[in-house]
Every structure is written in C-alpha cells, then in structure tokens.
Write a protein that holds these residues in place. Structure first.
Motif, PDB file in Angstrom:
ATOM      1  N   LEU A  34       0.823  -1.203   0.000  1.00  8.84           N
ATOM      2  CA  LEU A  34       0.000   0.000   0.000  1.00  8.84           C
ATOM      3  C   LEU A  34       0.859   1.256   0.000  1.00  8.84           C
ATOM      4  N   ASN A  35       0.379   2.283  -0.686  1.00 13.32           N
ATOM      5  CA  ASN A  35       1.052   3.576  -0.629  1.00 13.32           C
ATOM      6  C   ASN A  35       0.965   4.141   0.788  1.00 13.32           C
ATOM      7  N   LEU A  36       1.948   4.949   1.168  1.00 16.05           N
ATOM      8  CA  LEU A  36       2.004   5.485   2.525  1.00 16.05           C
ATOM      9  C   LEU A  36       0.736   6.235   2.914  1.00 16.05           C
ATOM     10  N   GLY A  37       0.146   6.916   1.948  1.00 10.94           N
ATOM     11  CA  GLY A  37      -1.051   7.698   2.233  1.00 10.94           C
ATOM     12  C   GLY A  37      -2.283   6.871   2.523  1.00 10.94           C
ATOM     13  N   PHE A  38      -2.238   5.555   2.256  1.00 11.57           N
ATOM     14  CA  PHE A  38      -3.394   4.694   2.463  1.00 11.57           C
ATOM     15  C   PHE A  38      -3.232   3.739   3.640  1.00 11.57           C
ATOM     16  N   LEU A  39      -2.076   3.738   4.286  1.00 16.66           N
ATOM     17  CA  LEU A  39      -1.873   2.866   5.439  1.00 16.66           C
ATOM     18  C   LEU A  39      -2.773   3.315   6.588  1.00 16.66           C
ATOM     19  N   ASN A  40      -3.417   2.368   7.229  1.00 12.24           N
ATOM     20  CA  ASN A  40      -4.329   2.685   8.326  1.00 12.24           C
ATOM     21  C   ASN A  40      -3.562   2.827   9.638  1.00 12.24           C
ATOM     22  N   PHE A  41      -3.907   3.842  10.420  1.00  8.00           N
ATOM     23  CA  PHE A  41      -3.299   3.976  11.741  1.00  8.00           C
ATOM     24  C   PHE A  41      -4.346   4.159  12.834  1.00  8.00           C
ATOM     25  N   VAL A  42      -5.633   4.098  12.483  1.00 13.73           N
ATOM     26  CA  VAL A  42      -6.706   4.283  13.464  1.00 13.73           C
ATOM     27  C   VAL A  42      -7.245   2.915  13.887  1.00 13.73           C
ATOM     28  N   PRO A  43      -7.137   2.549  15.170  1.00 16.97           N
ATOM     29  CA  PRO A  43      -7.638   1.254  15.648  1.00 16.97           C
ATOM     30  C   PRO A  43      -9.134   1.099  15.400  1.00 16.97           C
TER      31      PRO A  43
END
Length: 338
Positions: free
Chosen positions: A252-261
């Motif tokens: 995945l591109n960096l802008g699409f990586l999820n960081f919200v649980p």
C-alpha cells in the motif's frame, strides 16, 4: 606520475566545505513540524517531563522485515520509518526533520587515532515523504539518508543553527521537534537520558526503544505542558496500528496505510455520527423555527465569534431580509444564495 597520499586525501578545509554544503542543501526550505495542538484539560503547567511505557512484539517487526526480499533492515530502521510516517499522517507535511541517535545501520567513521569522531550526537533526519510510494521504498530511502547524515556528522549543533541563518538555540525545534532513540540498554537508563535530551534539544517528546529477547520495550518521554497522557496513549495506539497495517498491506502507498484502531474508527464513524433525531415530518423547517420563536423567544439561536442572537432577534432580522428581497424583485420561488 602517481599522486601522493596528501594529494588524494582531502584537507580539513575541504572536508568542512563538503559537510557544510551537504547540510545547506538538506536544510533548504526546512519548516517546523506542525504537530496537533493539545487542548486537553489534563495538561499540567510546569517543566516536569513524564514518561509512558508500551511494548511491541518482536515477531511483528520480524514479519515486516520478511517483506524486504533483498535487504534486511534493522528493527530500529523499521521503527524510525514508521514514526516518520505517523508524524506525516498527523501533520500532512512531507518535509520535516526528526532527530535520531540510532546508528545501527550506519558505518563507523574512524579518525586519525582510530577513535570514532562524533560531533553531532543527534542526527537531524529529513527524508521526504512520497505518499505514492510504499513503506519498503521509504525504508530504503531513509536508510540511505541515515548513512549520508552520519557521514557528515563532523559538525556542531551551533554550526547547523548558523547555516539556518538563525541566532539562538530556540531554533533547535526546527531540527529536533521529535527525537527517536534506540539503545542497547534498559528503560531506566533510557528514561534518564531522554529527559536530558528533551531539555537539551528543546524537543516536544522522545520515542525511545530498548530491545530484549522477546519484545521491544518502548517509552515516550514528554513535556506535560505540551501534550497530555491521553493524547500520547492514543499516539501509541496509532503507532501500533500503523505497524500492523504495514505488515498486513506492505504494498500500500504510505497515504493509504491505516493507523486508526478499530475501536476508535467505530467511535468516529458510527457513534459520534449517530445524529439522527425524530422530528415531525408534516412540518417544514420554517414551521419548527416559528415554534421556537413563540415558545423560547429569549433562547440563544445562533452564536459566532462571541456574538449571539436570540430566536426573537433572528426572526426579526429574517423578516427584514425577506422584505428587502421582495423590494428588489425577488419572488417566493426564486432561489437565493446565502
């Protein structure tokens, strides 16, 4: 005629010029990292620093490293890259510095007497974010920047500030808004050195890591005047979720990586957005407004920048506007932009 050693080896002046040129190029256009302002009521005034602790499963980093078919980056490089990506997602800035003491991935630089010559004990790393690339691409780029920065560390911090065109140490926040520290020590020693580093470099907080056999112990040392426990705990949760996302979706591109649980995502998208309310469908918004004017004429209807209007005052101004529109030829069915 062969060249002599003195002709091949650059002079101290030449080395200094090359190092200055490197940092001048790196510092060009630098902006301070704009972290979200914390307005939490739990913020405590004062200069005392505090620490929260967390752990990261070593197996998670090992699984991420398996995605790198050719190179095998050190866990410290993975953790540093993930922190950089998280700060990018917070700030939406692609070009900012963070300081790092991590030197696992960089070579020793011997001096004439064989001792490593270290001027900068904290490297400002400004690898630009390209959110069209994936995490693996970013780690490779970051690794190269670490090697280059360490190769040009024979310069003092005050010299860097001078290259910035600044005159005081408050500008350290441009170079070290956040610090990343990875040590082969224990958390007690790390915590002690973290507090010293925060004060020395005028940083907002420090991400520190200590590796053992099964887990990587982490801590965030921070200034209570800048950020709260609640905010930092949420940041730890975001950081862990981002690492999981990197493992699950390495392409995945960096802008699409999820960081919200998942729990926070549910709260944001469902719980806080559950704004449905029953209302009489046979009545228009005008009918409902007129009822409020009749039943609660002195209640506050709208407020903006300290100015307030009651329902009675708003009704009066609405009627004035309606009469003006009729006067200039606007009919009841004509659309009027507001």
């Amino acid at each position: 005629m062969p060249l002599t050693k003195s002709q091949i080896t650059p002079s101290a002046t030449e080395v200094s010029f090359l190092i200055n040129s490197y940092w001048i190029k790196k510092l060009e256009g630098i902006e301070e990292l704009q972290l979200p302002k914390d307005h939490s009521k739990s913020l405590t005034k004062g200069t005392e620093n505090n620490t929260i602790y967390f752990q990261i499963e070593k197996s998670l980093l090992e699984n991420i490293i398996t995605h790198f078919s050719e190179s095998k980056p050190a866990p410290s490089l993975i953790l540093l890259a993930a922190l950089k990506v998280l700060l990018y997602r917070y700030s939406n800035q692609i070009d900012f510095f963070i300081g790092t003491t991590c030197r696992e991935t960089v070579p020793e630089i011997p001096t004439k007497n064989g001792v490593k010559n270290v001027y900068l004990d904290l490297l400002p790393i400004g690898t630009k974010i390209d959110d069209t690339k994936n995490f693996g691409d970013f780690v490779k780029k970051l690794g190269v920047d670490l090697i280059e920065a360490n190769s040009n560390n024979q310069i003092f911090v005050d010299q860097l500030i001078s290259l910035l065109g600044k005159k005081n140490e408050k500008e350290l926040r441009l170079l070290y808004p956040v610090i990343f520290d990875y040590q082969n020590t224990d958390l007690v020693v790390l915590n002690r050195s973290s507090k010293i580093a925060l004060e020395k470099y005028n940083s907002s907080f420090l991400f520190g890591f200590v590796e053992n056999d099964e887990k990587i112990e982490g801590c965030i040392t921070f200034d209570k005047e800048f950020i709260s426990y609640e905010t930092l705990n949420r940041m730890v949760s975001h950081y862990a979720t981002l690492l999981e996302s990197i493992h699950s979706h390495p392409s995945l591109n960096l802008g699409f990586l999820n960081f919200v649980p998942k729990e926070e995502r549910t709260l944001l998208l469902e719980t806080l957005n559950a704004t449905e309310a029953e209302y009489p469908h046979e009545k228009t918004i005008v009918d409902l407004f007129e009822e409020q004017v009749k039943n609660n004429p002195d209640a506050i209807a709208i407020e903006f920048e300290g100015n307030q209007l009651t329902y009675s005052e708003l009704d009066s101004k609405s009627n004035q506007l309606a009469h003006y529109l009729k006067k200039i030829g606007i009919n009841s069915e004509d659309p009027v932009p507001i």
